[in-house]
Design a protein around this motif. Sequence first.
Motif, PDB file in Angstrom:
ATOM      1  N   GLU A   3      45.975 -44.343  30.880  1.00  0.00           N
ATOM      2  CA  GLU A   3      47.402 -44.664  30.759  1.00  0.00           C
ATOM      3  C   GLU A   3      47.707 -45.427  29.474  1.00  0.00           C
ATOM      4  OE1 GLU A   3      50.288 -43.851  32.364  1.00  0.00           O
ATOM      5  OE2 GLU A   3      49.000 -42.391  33.379  1.00  0.00           O
ATOM      6  N   ARG A   4      46.803 -46.330  29.056  1.00  0.00           N
ATOM      7  CA  ARG A   4      47.036 -47.065  27.815  1.00  0.00           C
ATOM      8  C   ARG A   4      47.076 -46.117  26.625  1.00  0.00           C
ATOM      9  NH1 ARG A   4      42.781 -50.704  26.537  1.00  0.00           N
ATOM     10  NH2 ARG A   4      41.506 -49.222  27.668  1.00  0.00           N
ATOM     11  N   LEU A   5      46.196 -45.125  26.643  1.00  0.00           N
ATOM     12  CA  LEU A   5      46.166 -44.149  25.567  1.00  0.00           C
ATOM     13  C   LEU A   5      47.446 -43.320  25.571  1.00  0.00           C
ATOM     14  CD1 LEU A   5      44.388 -43.151  23.265  1.00  0.00           C
ATOM     15  CD2 LEU A   5      43.327 -41.567  24.868  1.00  0.00           C
ATOM     16  N   LEU A   6      47.897 -42.907  26.746  1.00  0.00           N
ATOM     17  CA  LEU A   6      49.146 -42.150  26.850  1.00  0.00           C
ATOM     18  C   LEU A   6      50.317 -42.957  26.285  1.00  0.00           C
ATOM     19  CD1 LEU A   6      50.846 -39.737  27.774  1.00  0.00           C
ATOM     20  CD2 LEU A   6      50.872 -40.746  30.062  1.00  0.00           C
ATOM     21  N   VAL A   7      50.401 -44.219  26.634  1.00  0.00           N
ATOM     22  CA  VAL A   7      51.475 -45.078  26.115  1.00  0.00           C
ATOM     23  C   VAL A   7      51.384 -45.160  24.592  1.00  0.00           C
ATOM     24  CG1 VAL A   7      52.328 -47.469  26.039  1.00  0.00           C
ATOM     25  CG2 VAL A   7      51.789 -46.402  28.232  1.00  0.00           C
ATOM     26  N   ALA A   8      50.172 -45.316  24.065  1.00  0.00           N
ATOM     27  CA  ALA A   8      49.993 -45.391  22.611  1.00  0.00           C
ATOM     28  C   ALA A   8      50.454 -44.108  21.932  1.00  0.00           C
ATOM     29  CB  ALA A   8      48.534 -45.686  22.275  1.00  0.00           C
ATOM     30  N   TRP A  51      40.398 -37.967  12.446  1.00  0.00           N
ATOM     31  CA  TRP A  51      40.010 -39.373  12.408  1.00  0.00           C
ATOM     32  C   TRP A  51      39.719 -39.901  13.806  1.00  0.00           C
ATOM     33  CZ3 TRP A  51      40.657 -43.450   8.442  1.00  0.00           C
ATOM     34  CH2 TRP A  51      40.684 -42.906   7.150  1.00  0.00           C
ATOM     35  N   HIS A  52      38.791 -40.816  13.887  1.00  0.00           N
ATOM     36  CA  HIS A  52      38.444 -41.562  15.105  1.00  0.00           C
ATOM     37  C   HIS A  52      38.214 -40.664  16.333  1.00  0.00           C
ATOM     38  CE1 HIS A  52      39.261 -45.005  12.679  1.00  0.00           C
ATOM     39  NE2 HIS A  52      40.546 -44.761  12.600  1.00  0.00           N
ATOM     40  N   HIS A  56      37.717 -43.541  19.383  1.00  0.00           N
ATOM     41  CA  HIS A  56      36.824 -44.653  19.063  1.00  0.00           C
ATOM     42  C   HIS A  56      36.822 -44.815  17.546  1.00  0.00           C
ATOM     43  CE1 HIS A  56      35.324 -44.708  23.146  1.00  0.00           C
ATOM     44  NE2 HIS A  56      35.053 -43.407  23.059  1.00  0.00           N
ATOM     45  N   ARG A  57      36.919 -46.038  17.085  1.00  0.00           N
ATOM     46  CA  ARG A  57      36.894 -46.284  15.643  1.00  0.00           C
ATOM     47  C   ARG A  57      35.637 -45.681  15.023  1.00  0.00           C
ATOM     48  NH1 ARG A  57      40.823 -48.703  13.383  1.00  0.00           N
ATOM     49  NH2 ARG A  57      42.079 -50.222  14.486  1.00  0.00           N
ATOM     50  N   ALA A  58      35.840 -45.022  13.881  1.00  0.00           N
ATOM     51  CA  ALA A  58      34.721 -44.448  13.131  1.00  0.00           C
ATOM     52  C   ALA A  58      34.805 -44.974  11.698  1.00  0.00           C
ATOM     53  CB  ALA A  58      34.805 -42.918  13.148  1.00  0.00           C
ATOM     54  N   TRP A 140      32.288 -35.603  22.918  1.00  0.00           N
ATOM     55  CA  TRP A 140      32.902 -35.959  21.640  1.00  0.00           C
ATOM     56  C   TRP A 140      31.891 -35.809  20.518  1.00  0.00           C
ATOM     57  CZ3 TRP A 140      37.778 -35.850  22.500  1.00  0.00           C
ATOM     58  CH2 TRP A 140      38.252 -36.209  23.757  1.00  0.00           C
ATOM     59  N   VAL A 141      32.399 -35.680  19.316  1.00  0.00           N
ATOM     60  CA  VAL A 141      31.579 -35.499  18.127  1.00  0.00           C
ATOM     61  C   VAL A 141      30.535 -36.608  17.990  1.00  0.00           C
ATOM     62  CG1 VAL A 141      31.660 -35.512  15.599  1.00  0.00           C
ATOM     63  CG2 VAL A 141      33.366 -34.241  16.896  1.00  0.00           C
TER      64      VAL A 141
END
Length: 145
Positions: A3-8, A51-52, A56-58, A140-141
Amino acid sequence: MDERLLVAYRRTDYRVRLPGGSTASLRVDAPVPAGLHALVGTSPWGFITAWHPGSHRAPRDANRQAQRRLLAELLADPTTRKILAAVGVGADGWREPSLFAIGTPHAVLERLAAAFGQRAFLAGSGQGLARLIWTPQLTWVNGDS
């Protein structure tokens, strides 16, 4: 779905650089802005990044290399008519370089999003609504799931 990702995703300003230097902003579930009407016509389009992976930060270098590979894939696709530079800007200020592809079918965009580890991308047809398209759950990659 997180849900946090959806909001973002819903709060993100999806900015497309227009010829001439101005920008047009897309929003999830909103119509395509007037500045993009002539460019997209009735074609499918997508706002996508490499990107990312997996949200996740890359490292910057890894992101840039992945973005160049994504651009090469889009350029190699015979349906892609035009690619514009773009950037996703989060409500809390994060920025993610992106690409706005015109003419590329949604199935191709979904395949590329999955291949580059993206959880979702923005897509639409013509001047219709910008829709958030979730990619299928995948490895994921960077190896995370």
